[in-house]
Write a protein that holds these residues in place. Sequence first.
Motif, short mmCIF file in Angstrom:
data_model
loop_
_atom_site.label_atom_id
_atom_site.label_comp_id
_atom_site.label_asym_id
_atom_site.label_seq_id
_atom_site.Cartn_x
_atom_site.Cartn_y
_atom_site.Cartn_z
N THR A 14 0.85 -1.20 0.00
CA THR A 14 0.00 0.00 0.00
C THR A 14 0.88 1.24 0.00
O THR A 14 2.09 1.18 0.27
CB THR A 14 -0.89 0.04 1.26
N VAL A 15 0.24 2.39 -0.29
CA VAL A 15 0.96 3.66 -0.24
C VAL A 15 1.45 3.94 1.18
O VAL A 15 2.57 4.43 1.39
CB VAL A 15 0.06 4.81 -0.74
N GLU A 16 0.61 3.60 2.17
CA GLU A 16 1.01 3.83 3.57
C GLU A 16 2.26 3.04 3.92
O GLU A 16 3.20 3.55 4.53
CB GLU A 16 -0.14 3.43 4.51
N TRP A 40 5.30 4.57 2.35
CA TRP A 40 5.82 5.75 3.06
C TRP A 40 6.57 5.34 4.33
O TRP A 40 7.62 5.89 4.67
CB TRP A 40 4.67 6.70 3.38
N ARG A 81 6.16 12.88 0.33
CA ARG A 81 5.08 11.91 0.20
C ARG A 81 4.30 12.08 -1.09
O ARG A 81 3.88 11.08 -1.71
CB ARG A 81 4.14 12.03 1.40
N ALA A 82 4.10 13.30 -1.55
CA ALA A 82 3.34 13.52 -2.79
C ALA A 82 4.05 12.85 -3.98
O ALA A 82 3.41 12.19 -4.82
CB ALA A 82 3.18 15.02 -3.04
N GLN A 83 5.35 13.01 -4.03
CA GLN A 83 6.11 12.35 -5.10
C GLN A 83 6.00 10.83 -4.99
O GLN A 83 5.87 10.12 -5.98
CB GLN A 83 7.58 12.77 -5.05
N LEU A 84 6.04 10.35 -3.73
CA LEU A 84 5.98 8.91 -3.52
C LEU A 84 4.64 8.34 -3.96
O LEU A 84 4.57 7.27 -4.57
CB LEU A 84 6.24 8.58 -2.05
N GLU A 85 3.53 9.07 -3.63
CA GLU A 85 2.21 8.57 -4.02
C GLU A 85 2.09 8.48 -5.54
O GLU A 85 1.54 7.51 -6.08
CB GLU A 85 1.14 9.48 -3.45
N GLU A 86 2.58 9.49 -6.26
CA GLU A 86 2.55 9.46 -7.73
C GLU A 86 3.43 8.32 -8.25
O GLU A 86 3.04 7.59 -9.18
CB GLU A 86 3.05 10.80 -8.28
N TYR A 88 4.20 5.58 -6.69
CA TYR A 88 3.58 4.30 -6.34
C TYR A 88 2.53 3.92 -7.39
O TYR A 88 2.48 2.77 -7.84
CB TYR A 88 2.94 4.38 -4.96
N ARG A 89 1.69 4.90 -7.76
CA ARG A 89 0.65 4.62 -8.77
C ARG A 89 1.29 4.21 -10.10
O ARG A 89 0.80 3.30 -10.79
CB ARG A 89 -0.24 5.86 -8.96
#
Length: 859
Positions: A227-229, A232, A262-267, A269-270
């Motif tokens: 997961t994204v969580e 992170w 985190r914003a970069q990581l979420e993008e 991850y997707r």
Amino acid sequence: MDVSRTRALRGPNLWSRHMAIEAVVACAESERAIARMDGFEARLRALFPAIGMLHPEGGSGDVSLAHVLQTAALALQAQAGCPVTFARTTATTDAGVYQVVVEYSEEAVGRQAFEDAQRLVNAALGQGQFDAEAAIANLRELDEDERLGPSTGAIVDAAVARGIPYRRLTRGSLVQFGWGSKQRRIQAAEIDSTSAVAESIGQDKDLTKRLLHAAGVPVPLGQPVDTVEEAWEVALKVGLPVVVKPQDGNQGKGVTVNITDRAQLEEAYRNAADYGTVMVERFLPGHDFRLLVVGDQLVAAARREPPQVLGDGERTVRELVNTVNQDPRRGEGHATSLTKIRLDDIAVARLAMQNLTPDSVPPKGQRVILRNNANLSTGGTATDVTDDVHPAVAARAVAAAQMVGLHICGVDMVAETVLRPLEEQGGGFVEVNAAPGLRMHLAPSYGKPRNVGQAMVDRLYAHGDDGRIPTVAVTGTNGKTTTARLIAHLFTAQGLRVGKTNTDGVYVNGRQIDSGDCSGPKSARNVLLHPEVDAAVFETARGGILREGLGFDRCQVAVVTNIGAGDHLGLNYITTVEDLAVLKRVIVQNVATTGYAVLNATDPIVAAMASSCPGKIIYFAADRHHPVMATHRAQGHRTVYVDGDSIVAAEGSWRETIHLRDVPITRNGKIGFQVENVMASVAAAWGAGLPWQTIRRGLSGFVNDSDNAPGRFNVMDFKGATVIADYGHNPDAMRALVQAVEALPAKRRSVVISGAGDRRDEDIREQTVILGAAFEDVILYQDAAQRGRGDGEVMALLREGLADAVRTQHVEEIRGEFIAIDAALDRLQPGDLFLVLVDQVEEALAHLARRCAEAGVAG
């Protein structure tokens, strides 16, 4: 202009060693000289200015539309970047009909170019439109799709440079090198000895890292996440910045590096999740290096840079990218040394991180990064650093490849430099790749190109090994099947597993794996594909050479038994014995430089083929005093001849003698044509390097029965009469059979014969002219297959040949082969001799065997 019978010649052929498209082109009388076609050439050149010179074969005479078609098809391919140079147009015996031959490098491209050339000619005649630029662009795109990619192509080129044969097994990158039991296979830059387990490990980034870490190889910390969580949490645990990528991936797909929030990581991850399980690992600062390991050696290294442009203060990012993409080295996919930079969503997101958009104008000197990874497949560049790699770095790369189990491996390393050990600079290995791309090493953007294909071929084959097995090709009008079978038997006597093709089928190590007439190139290629073949013997018929060329690039030994007039003359524009000789000498022209052509010295047309052979010559003849034999022997070259009751092989002052009494097939030397076959076989075995002890043993064990050589002078007993079955089907074969039969005792001689409808009238007629001088009883039968002839037509020609027969006393016509055989058998008396010229070989031999067995039981 009418184009018919277009076919691909996929091996060495009548025209050249090149692969080529061949077509028959018929031109109307008004189309046989374009100089008399008002305005045609001007319209042609307006449509296709790059067509080049138009000239006939030999440089003089009229230029027909067929010549234009040839020139256009070749020029279109050349303009599309294909490496082709050979084309030829030859007039046939039919007025206005030409054979047009045009080389191709990829068959689909060659066929398309031929079709385009026809459209061009028609357009110049005012029939339709032609866009040369669009046609060339289409051919270029088709060529990129069809030809081998740069990585596989480099390995193939290195193999060809060493004389190793190859064959593409698919339209992709699966390639076989070598023949038979010496074959090896590659899939792109992956070799057949690499296990699926090792490849699977290399695709699993987390498992690879754990194995490398266990081996003491520096790797970045990290783990797979769901997961994204969790991503992170792992990022915070290993420490920012991090890299997010698919756990099982390649070519940089879904990889984002240097993630700091985190914003970069979420993008990221997707993006990575589109390719499977996501992995997060610590980002290592420094340059991206690719280290190529082959076996236990580091053979190349490159520093990779992500796709980027340099601002000039005037143009937008989009315009700068378009300018960079004008580089001719950049193309779509992997066909070129570099790949075009794409302004896709990933590039736009990377620009946003630099506060830019595609329409921004970066200041002069600003370096604009368009992707986070440095893969060539996404537009990156490479600089060769092979000569700079520190020995400790090279050793660690080899250890990483061996830990995973990969024989060819691309190790991705992040470090400040390759000049110092990894431990001194905090660098590490981030990935280990099976089937690595080779473009960055073959054609780096900067630095020295590396011939990495050679290293891979050297891994497959030791120095001096060309992957070839002993290969013998046999052709001729008569005797080729028996000769091919006997040569194969001699190889078997040496303990080799033999692949053999002939008019009866395909045999591998004594097992028949195909039936029917298998004397063409397809069957030869299938034998060379078989992993249980240590030596190959190919009966090579005229039809296969005409249809497709040879099934191999060259052979160790070529045997030509003889050239006769009755071998399908009049078909496919082969109208004379000289035409037939030009066709059959193709195998002689494609002998290896270290090989031999075995030629019949008493046949002047065959003997003259010696000048076409790249290797050496072994002549054979019963008469050692024949001028060709005497001259060749006096020059110290190899000859095989008959001396008294022995076959002698001679070279200089050296002699080897084989007594004919020890060669059952010759019946103590009485069967002249079998002596010829044995001499040719002995010469071939000698040329292939078989020991004389093996040759003697093989000859003594070869029995000419219906199992070993069906339809080749098979001798049986029927109630005290001698029955001989043979597949002879032309005048030369009849003469040889008559000579053999007359050497055998007989009270009365009878023969059963039909005729093949696809022979010339004079050839059918001549067969019974010859037989009528040797047999008292002649039974003519009409077979079911008349091969284009009308009912009774062949029978009438055969009867015409008997009109002036001096010996024949009784002639009878019967419908059906087996009925004719039974009629002749029922009349036999002890001491008689009966020759049956079989058509349906297997069925007729089985019928004869059954009748002889029944007679034996009854007796």
